[in-house]
Scaffold this motif. Structure first.
Motif, PDB file in Angstrom:
ATOM      1  N   SER A 125       0.832  -1.210   0.000  1.00 16.62           N
ATOM      2  CA  SER A 125       0.000   0.000   0.000  1.00 16.62           C
ATOM      3  C   SER A 125       0.869   1.264   0.000  1.00 16.62           C
ATOM      4  CB  SER A 125      -0.922  -0.015   1.221  1.00 16.62           C
ATOM      5  OG  SER A 125      -1.673   1.164   1.263  1.00 16.62           O
ATOM      6  N   ASP A 126       1.945   1.249   0.790  1.00 18.26           N
ATOM      7  CA  ASP A 126       2.861   2.395   0.812  1.00 18.26           C
ATOM      8  C   ASP A 126       3.581   2.550  -0.525  1.00 18.26           C
ATOM      9  OD1 ASP A 126       2.175   3.005   3.414  1.00 18.26           O
ATOM     10  OD2 ASP A 126       3.867   1.910   4.291  1.00 18.26           O
ATOM     11  N   LEU A 127       3.918   1.438  -1.123  1.00 22.18           N
ATOM     12  CA  LEU A 127       4.585   1.463  -2.430  1.00 22.18           C
ATOM     13  C   LEU A 127       3.664   2.084  -3.478  1.00 22.18           C
ATOM     14  CD1 LEU A 127       7.173   0.573  -3.907  1.00 22.18           C
ATOM     15  CD2 LEU A 127       6.132  -1.669  -4.202  1.00 22.18           C
ATOM     16  N   ILE A 128       2.404   1.705  -3.466  1.00 22.10           N
ATOM     17  CA  ILE A 128       1.429   2.276  -4.404  1.00 22.10           C
ATOM     18  C   ILE A 128       1.262   3.773  -4.154  1.00 22.10           C
ATOM     19  CG2 ILE A 128      -1.037   2.301  -5.002  1.00 22.10           C
ATOM     20  CD1 ILE A 128      -0.963  -0.794  -4.635  1.00 22.10           C
ATOM     21  N   SER A 129       1.180   4.168  -2.892  1.00 22.81           N
ATOM     22  CA  SER A 129       1.055   5.592  -2.569  1.00 22.81           C
ATOM     23  C   SER A 129       2.264   6.373  -3.075  1.00 22.81           C
ATOM     24  CB  SER A 129       0.918   5.773  -1.053  1.00 22.81           C
ATOM     25  OG  SER A 129      -0.267   5.193  -0.601  1.00 22.81           O
TER      26      SER A 129
END
Length: 150
Positions: A125-129
Protein backbone atom coordinates in the motif's frame (compact mmCIF):
# COMPACT_ATOMS: atom_id res chain seq x y z
CA UNK A 1 55.99 2.08 -55.77
CA UNK A 2 56.05 0.79 -52.19
CA UNK A 3 57.46 4.10 -51.01
CA UNK A 4 54.62 6.04 -52.68
CA UNK A 5 52.03 3.73 -51.17
CA UNK A 6 53.60 4.05 -47.74
CA UNK A 7 53.76 7.83 -48.10
CA UNK A 8 50.09 7.91 -49.14
CA UNK A 9 49.04 5.78 -46.15
CA UNK A 10 51.02 8.02 -43.77
CA UNK A 11 49.48 11.14 -45.31
CA UNK A 12 45.94 9.75 -44.98
CA UNK A 13 46.64 8.76 -41.38
CA UNK A 14 47.88 12.28 -40.56
CA UNK A 15 44.90 13.95 -42.22
CA UNK A 16 42.42 11.67 -40.43
CA UNK A 17 44.17 12.27 -37.09
CA UNK A 18 44.08 16.03 -37.52
CA UNK A 19 40.44 15.95 -38.60
CA UNK A 20 39.47 13.78 -35.64
CA UNK A 21 41.43 15.94 -33.19
CA UNK A 22 39.56 19.04 -34.30
CA UNK A 23 36.12 17.57 -33.78
CA UNK A 24 34.44 19.17 -30.83
CA UNK A 25 32.70 17.05 -28.27
CA UNK A 26 28.93 17.33 -27.97
CA UNK A 27 27.97 20.00 -25.43
CA UNK A 28 26.75 18.65 -22.11
CA UNK A 29 23.14 19.15 -21.19
CA UNK A 30 21.65 19.68 -17.74
CA UNK A 31 19.16 16.86 -18.12
CA UNK A 32 20.09 13.56 -19.68
CA UNK A 33 19.02 9.98 -19.29
CA UNK A 34 15.46 8.87 -18.77
CA UNK A 35 13.21 11.93 -18.64
CA UNK A 36 9.70 10.55 -18.92
CA UNK A 37 7.59 7.59 -17.99
CA UNK A 38 5.55 5.54 -20.37
CA UNK A 39 2.25 5.67 -18.46
CA UNK A 40 0.51 7.26 -15.50
CA UNK A 41 -1.65 5.00 -13.35
CA UNK A 42 -4.79 5.04 -11.24
CA UNK A 43 -4.80 3.47 -7.76
CA UNK A 44 -7.19 0.71 -8.83
CA UNK A 45 -4.85 -0.33 -11.62
CA UNK A 46 -1.86 -0.41 -9.26
CA UNK A 47 -3.85 -2.41 -6.70
CA UNK A 48 -4.17 -5.23 -9.27
CA UNK A 49 -0.44 -5.36 -10.09
CA UNK A 50 1.98 -7.83 -8.55
CA UNK A 51 4.56 -6.36 -6.19
CA UNK A 52 7.41 -7.07 -8.63
CA UNK A 53 5.82 -4.82 -11.25
CA UNK A 54 5.19 -2.13 -8.62
CA UNK A 55 8.88 -2.21 -7.68
CA UNK A 56 9.82 -1.65 -11.33
CA UNK A 57 7.42 1.28 -11.64
CA UNK A 58 8.74 2.83 -8.43
CA UNK A 59 12.37 2.59 -9.57
CA UNK A 60 11.50 3.97 -13.02
CA UNK A 61 9.90 7.02 -11.43
CA UNK A 62 12.89 7.59 -9.17
CA UNK A 63 15.14 7.54 -12.23
CA UNK A 64 13.12 10.24 -13.98
CA UNK A 65 12.88 12.39 -10.87
CA UNK A 66 16.63 12.14 -10.16
CA UNK A 67 17.38 13.17 -13.75
CA UNK A 68 15.06 16.19 -13.82
CA UNK A 69 14.33 17.75 -10.43
CA UNK A 70 17.84 18.74 -9.28
CA UNK A 71 18.23 20.88 -12.42
CA UNK A 72 14.72 22.27 -12.73
CA UNK A 73 15.96 25.85 -12.28
CA UNK A 74 17.96 25.40 -15.49
CA UNK A 75 15.72 23.22 -17.62
CA UNK A 76 12.76 20.88 -17.61
CA UNK A 77 13.56 19.32 -20.98
CA UNK A 78 16.56 17.27 -22.11
CA UNK A 79 19.36 18.62 -24.31
CA UNK A 80 19.37 22.14 -22.85
CA UNK A 81 23.00 23.24 -22.67
CA UNK A 82 24.71 26.03 -20.76
CA UNK A 83 24.95 28.09 -23.94
CA UNK A 84 21.22 27.69 -24.55
CA UNK A 85 20.40 29.54 -21.34
CA UNK A 86 23.20 32.07 -21.41
CA UNK A 87 25.71 30.48 -19.03
CA UNK A 88 29.27 31.13 -20.24
CA UNK A 89 30.80 27.95 -21.65
CA UNK A 90 34.02 28.32 -19.66
CA UNK A 91 36.33 25.54 -18.61
CA UNK A 92 35.26 25.98 -14.97
CA UNK A 93 31.54 25.87 -15.79
CA UNK A 94 31.97 22.78 -17.99
CA UNK A 95 33.93 21.07 -15.21
CA UNK A 96 31.23 21.94 -12.67
CA UNK A 97 28.53 20.48 -14.93
CA UNK A 98 30.60 17.35 -15.61
CA UNK A 99 31.10 16.85 -11.85
CA UNK A 100 27.37 17.36 -11.27
CA UNK A 101 26.49 14.78 -13.92
CA UNK A 102 28.95 12.30 -12.45
CA UNK A 103 27.65 12.88 -8.90
CA UNK A 104 24.08 12.37 -10.10
CA UNK A 105 25.03 9.08 -11.75
CA UNK A 106 26.78 7.85 -8.60
CA UNK A 107 23.81 8.91 -6.45
CA UNK A 108 21.32 7.24 -8.79
CA UNK A 109 23.31 3.99 -8.98
CA UNK A 110 23.67 3.74 -5.20
CA UNK A 111 20.01 4.65 -4.65
CA UNK A 112 18.83 1.99 -7.08
CA UNK A 113 21.15 -0.61 -5.54
CA UNK A 114 19.67 0.19 -2.12
CA UNK A 115 16.10 0.19 -3.44
CA UNK A 116 16.49 -3.21 -5.10
CA UNK A 117 17.69 -4.72 -1.82
CA UNK A 118 15.34 -3.02 0.65
CA UNK A 119 12.24 -1.99 -1.29
CA UNK A 120 10.81 -5.53 -1.55
CA UNK A 121 10.22 -5.34 2.22
CA UNK A 122 8.01 -2.27 1.87
CA UNK A 123 4.29 -2.43 2.41
CA UNK A 124 2.47 -2.75 -0.91
CA UNK A 125 0.00 0.00 0.00
CA UNK A 126 2.86 2.40 0.81
CA UNK A 127 4.58 1.46 -2.43
CA UNK A 128 1.43 2.28 -4.40
CA UNK A 129 1.06 5.59 -2.57
CA UNK A 130 4.67 6.48 -3.38
CA UNK A 131 4.21 5.63 -7.07
CA UNK A 132 1.10 7.83 -7.23
CA UNK A 133 2.93 10.65 -5.46
CA UNK A 134 5.89 10.42 -7.85
CA UNK A 135 3.55 10.40 -10.83
CA UNK A 136 1.76 13.46 -9.47
CA UNK A 137 5.13 15.19 -9.08
CA UNK A 138 6.06 14.31 -12.66
CA UNK A 139 2.71 15.57 -13.96
CA UNK A 140 3.34 18.88 -12.23
CA UNK A 141 6.40 19.43 -14.43
CA UNK A 142 3.97 20.23 -17.23
CA UNK A 143 2.79 23.22 -15.21
CA UNK A 144 6.25 24.41 -14.17
CA UNK A 145 6.24 27.27 -16.66
CA UNK A 146 3.04 28.59 -15.05
CA UNK A 147 5.14 29.61 -12.04
CA UNK A 148 7.62 31.63 -14.08
CA UNK A 149 7.14 35.35 -14.35
CA UNK A 150 7.57 36.70 -17.86
Amino acid sequence: MKAKLLLLVIALFCVSTITYAQKKSKPLSFISGKVNISKYHEREELDRMPKGKLLQLYIERIEVIVNILPNIAFATNPNVTMSDIGIPNTKENKKALEENIEASEVYFDSTIEFQKKILPYSDTSDLISAILFYESTLKSLYTYNDFKSN
